[in-house]
Motif scaffolding. Structure first.
Motif, PDB file in Angstrom:
ATOM      1  N   LEU B  86      53.575  33.931  22.659  1.00 52.01           N
ATOM      2  CA  LEU B  86      54.112  35.026  23.625  1.00 52.01           C
ATOM      3  C   LEU B  86      52.840  35.606  24.425  1.00 52.01           C
ATOM      4  O   LEU B  86      53.062  36.180  25.610  1.00 52.01           O
ATOM      5  CB  LEU B  86      54.803  36.087  22.715  1.00 52.01           C
ATOM      6  CG  LEU B  86      56.032  35.755  22.195  1.00 52.01           C
ATOM      7  CD1 LEU B  86      56.457  36.913  21.151  1.00 52.01           C
ATOM      8  CD2 LEU B  86      57.337  35.907  23.246  1.00 52.01           C
ATOM      9  N   GLY B  87      51.693  35.803  23.631  1.00 50.16           N
ATOM     10  CA  GLY B  87      50.661  36.365  24.407  1.00 50.16           C
ATOM     11  C   GLY B  87      49.835  35.845  25.482  1.00 50.16           C
ATOM     12  O   GLY B  87      49.148  36.335  26.404  1.00 50.16           O
ATOM     13  N   MET B 109      51.323  48.586  25.626  1.00 50.68           N
ATOM     14  CA  MET B 109      51.131  47.525  24.571  1.00 50.68           C
ATOM     15  C   MET B 109      50.476  48.062  23.398  1.00 50.68           C
ATOM     16  O   MET B 109      50.749  48.118  22.216  1.00 50.68           O
ATOM     17  CB  MET B 109      50.801  46.228  25.087  1.00 50.68           C
ATOM     18  CG  MET B 109      51.769  45.349  25.780  1.00 50.68           C
ATOM     19  SD  MET B 109      51.124  43.726  26.079  1.00 50.68           S
ATOM     20  CE  MET B 109      52.643  43.034  26.753  1.00 50.68           C
ATOM     21  N   LEU B 146      54.968  40.321  15.850  1.00 51.07           N
ATOM     22  CA  LEU B 146      55.239  41.486  16.575  1.00 51.07           C
ATOM     23  C   LEU B 146      53.907  42.408  16.319  1.00 51.07           C
ATOM     24  O   LEU B 146      53.598  43.252  17.072  1.00 51.07           O
ATOM     25  CB  LEU B 146      56.421  42.134  16.199  1.00 51.07           C
ATOM     26  CG  LEU B 146      57.682  41.693  16.914  1.00 51.07           C
ATOM     27  CD1 LEU B 146      59.033  42.025  16.448  1.00 51.07           C
ATOM     28  CD2 LEU B 146      57.824  41.523  18.210  1.00 51.07           C
ATOM     29  N   LEU B 149      51.059  41.099  17.896  1.00 49.26           N
ATOM     30  CA  LEU B 149      51.105  40.802  19.614  1.00 49.26           C
ATOM     31  C   LEU B 149      50.146  41.623  20.513  1.00 49.26           C
ATOM     32  O   LEU B 149      49.439  41.125  21.391  1.00 49.26           O
ATOM     33  CB  LEU B 149      52.371  40.668  20.054  1.00 49.26           C
ATOM     34  CG  LEU B 149      53.009  40.262  21.274  1.00 49.26           C
ATOM     35  CD1 LEU B 149      52.339  39.084  21.945  1.00 49.26           C
ATOM     36  CD2 LEU B 149      54.336  40.364  21.851  1.00 49.26           C
ATOM     37  N   PRO B 150      50.083  42.932  20.374  1.00 44.65           N
ATOM     38  CA  PRO B 150      49.304  43.826  21.394  1.00 44.65           C
ATOM     39  C   PRO B 150      47.951  43.585  21.140  1.00 44.65           C
ATOM     40  O   PRO B 150      47.079  43.244  22.110  1.00 44.65           O
ATOM     41  CB  PRO B 150      49.632  45.196  20.453  1.00 44.65           C
ATOM     42  CG  PRO B 150      50.849  45.168  19.897  1.00 44.65           C
ATOM     43  CD  PRO B 150      51.055  43.761  19.502  1.00 44.65           C
ATOM     44  N   VAL B 153      47.251  39.948  22.929  1.00 41.05           N
ATOM     45  CA  VAL B 153      47.230  40.301  24.108  1.00 41.05           C
ATOM     46  C   VAL B 153      45.996  40.854  24.560  1.00 41.05           C
ATOM     47  O   VAL B 153      45.311  40.411  25.880  1.00 41.05           O
ATOM     48  CB  VAL B 153      48.380  41.027  24.760  1.00 41.05           C
ATOM     49  CG1 VAL B 153      48.277  41.318  26.331  1.00 41.05           C
ATOM     50  CG2 VAL B 153      49.748  40.241  24.650  1.00 41.05           C
TER      51      VAL B 153
END
Lengths: 303, 273
Positions: B86-87, B109, B146, B149-150, B153
């Motif tokens: 996702l990232g 985020m 989840l 993820l921040p 990214v």
């Protein structure tokens, strides 16, 4: 190095728009799942906190108004847990930042085997919380078989039964041991970015090591220290596993912090409404810290 | 050049003293894991003893240790791969094709990471119960992805930002499209950055002990939860606790040593490099 370099000179506006359109599908999945991950539980927590909702007693339900919050603030356990949370966060912060700064300056000096020594010193950060807590509780702090007890007797002192006599201090020691390497790692990186010519110049002007530390190193570290304080606070507000496996919040409520109180309310007493009200308090507390953290990081962000 | 011999000696003693002191509990744990249960609680403890692997064997025989270790591997790798999948596209888009909204997207985020897990424990637990995800590896994989993820990214974003713009510019002159640009130009340049990001995510997943304790019991329990079962011990257990802990900690300790430099960037969201 930015958008201006990327957009070709011809027809920049049109190019920009097509680029925007083409990258949206790349960002959307991340934004979408994070949005769900944030909004859904948040709304549910808020909703439950205003409901009469106990899993053991499904017949009783409905809107509770501020009942759960009233119950929470009139509960002495809640205030004890808030105090415990602040004591835990505050003590660990002071210990890790003060010693972290001193150790960062120490490990910045070249000495034989420095690389290996630094690796050993930061190792505790990579130990999972349940292991740290149980190793400290049993191998270190056990009053009879633990290393600390043996040492105390060896010098003729009475061994301390840490978890019976000073349970909060014991938790603080364990959590500090885990987070001191974090502070050291971050602050060491910051110290090493210090301009050595500046220090050299100060030394030429006759500044001793102490003066250099207070007037050059410390101001340079200011920003890194504030980042360490804020990130640690976010994590320390919700210390859970260390308490779960050692004291279960006791004796009495001596080591019950907010995280453990919410867990006990919701998953041990099945009081969804009460647990959620506690959750809202935790979210508000974390947000106060997060506000400053995000602002501080935003200042450095170059897009 | 300016430290005298005596100063150097003092710094060496201090540095090594502190390092050994901080490392001592880990050293002691490893040492105890090679003792028999009786030797583990000998007072005073002995530094020289005949090492034995019986605690390791017993942990596996009695508690099916490998089952929990496998769970740890599955949820950590699963969570990391999902977060990277996702990232990477998101970080790529924001680093190389920034728009007016990029800045606020990144900061937003970051702010999702500030939501305390305990604040959403109740709804997540109830949602997991409703959808039959309690004690499932899939549920934990989603939570871990989840959760990380921040960070993923942000860390990738800072790595991608360091790629010189001229290289991509040259690629574009040659007519490379976004997809080709990514696979042939960017990926080879940023593999080290992606690797350290993945490593940090693995470490964080492996050591995560809030969701694993609350959302799993036996079927999907990773090592963090398994080790917690030693908190209500019966009989002699110091050596077994140490053996189980040593195996649980060793791989991640090595990962941590390998990636300590890059970790700073990820852990501070690029605020300290």
């Amino acid at each position: 190095m930015s958008s201006t370099a990327i957009a070709p000179p011809a027809a920049p506006a049109a190019q920009d728009r097509s680029r925007t359109r083409s990258t949206l599908p790349l960002i959307a999945p991340s934004v979408g799942v994070l949005l769900l991950w944030m909004i859904v539980p948040l709304v549910m927590t808020l909703w439950f906190s205003f409901q009469r909702y106990n899993l053991l007693n499904p017949e009783v339900g409905g809107f509770a108004g501020f009942e759960n919050y009233e119950f929470l603030v009139t509960d002495p356990d809640f205030w004890a847990s808030l105090t415990n949370t602040l004591v835990l966060v505050g003590s660990v912060l002071v210990i890790t930042v003060v010693f972290g700064t001193l150790l960062a300056v120490l490990f910045d000096q070249p000495f034989p085997g420095q690389g290996i020594a630094r690796v050993l010193a930061i190792s505790p950060f990579f130990v999972m919380p349940t292991v740290s807590a149980l190793v400290w509780k049993n191998l270190m702090m056990h009053p009879i078989y633990g290393v600390l007890g043996v040492l105390a007797r060896a010098v003729g002192m009475e061994p301390v039964d840490w978890f019976a006599e000073y349970p909060m201090a014991a938790i603080i020691i364990i959590v500090s041991w885990q987070w001191l390497p974090f502070a050291l790692l971050i602050l060491l990186t910051a110290v090493q970015s210090l301009d050595h010519e500046q220090k050299e110049a100060a030394r030429m002007d006759g500044a001793g090591p102490v003066a250099q530390f207070f007037f050059i190193t410390l101001p340079h570290l200011g920003r890194a220290i504030s980042v360490v304080v804020m990130i640690e606070t976010i994590f320390l507000l919700t210390v859970f596993a260390e308490i779960f496996v050692t004291t279960s919040g006791g004796p009495g409520n001596a080591t019950t912090n907010l995280a453990f109180l919410i867990y006990a309310r919701a998953l041990l007493q099945f009081d969804v409404g009460g647990g959620s009200a506690g959750g809202v308090v935790a979210i508000i507390l974390a947000n106060i810290v997060a506000f400053f953290l995000v602002r501080s990081i935003a200042r450095r962000l170059e897009v | 050049m300016r430290t005298t011999g005596r100063q150097l000696l003092l710094i060496t003693i201090l540095g090594w003293g502190v390092a050994l002191l901080l490392f001592f509990p880990i050293f002691w744990m490893v040492l105890t894991s090679f003792k028999s249960e009786v030797a583990a609680i000998e007072v005073p403890p002995r530094l020289l003893f005949t090492p034995t692997l019986e605690s390791y064997a017993e942990v596996q025989a009695r508690a099916d240790y490998l089952h929990f270790a496998l769970n740890s591997v599955i949820v950590s790798v699963g969570g990391t791969v999902l977060a990277l999948a996702l990232g990477i596209p998101a970080a790529y888009a924001m680093a190389f094709h920034p728009t007016r909204r990029t800045r606020s997207t990144l900061l937003w985020m970051l702010s999702t990471k500030m939501l305390p897990s305990v604040g959403v424990l109740v709804p997540i637990y109830l949602l997991f119960r409703t959808f039959g995800l309690l004690d499932s590896r899939a549920g934990l994989v989603v939570i871990y992805a989840l959760m990380n993820l921040p960070i993923v990214v942000w860390m990738l974003f800072t790595f991608f930002k360091e790629v010189p713009g001229e290289i991509l510019e040259a690629g574009r002159m040659d007519g490379a499209r976004t997809g080709a640009e990514f696979w042939h130009l960017l990926l080879p340049l940023t593999v080290p950055g992606i690797a350290s990001t993945g490593l940090l995510s693995l470490i964080l997943c492996w050591n995560e002990a809030f969701w694993s304790l609350n959302l799993t019991s036996s079927e999907a329990a990773p090592l963090t939860a398994f080790i917690a079962s030693f908190s209500s011990p019966q009989g002699l257990f110091f050596a077994k606790l140490s053996a189980a802990s040593t195996v649980a900690v060793a791989p991640i300790l090595v990962f941590g040593w390998l990636s300590q430099r890059q970790l700073v960037r990820g852990l501070t969201f690029g605020a300290v490099k």
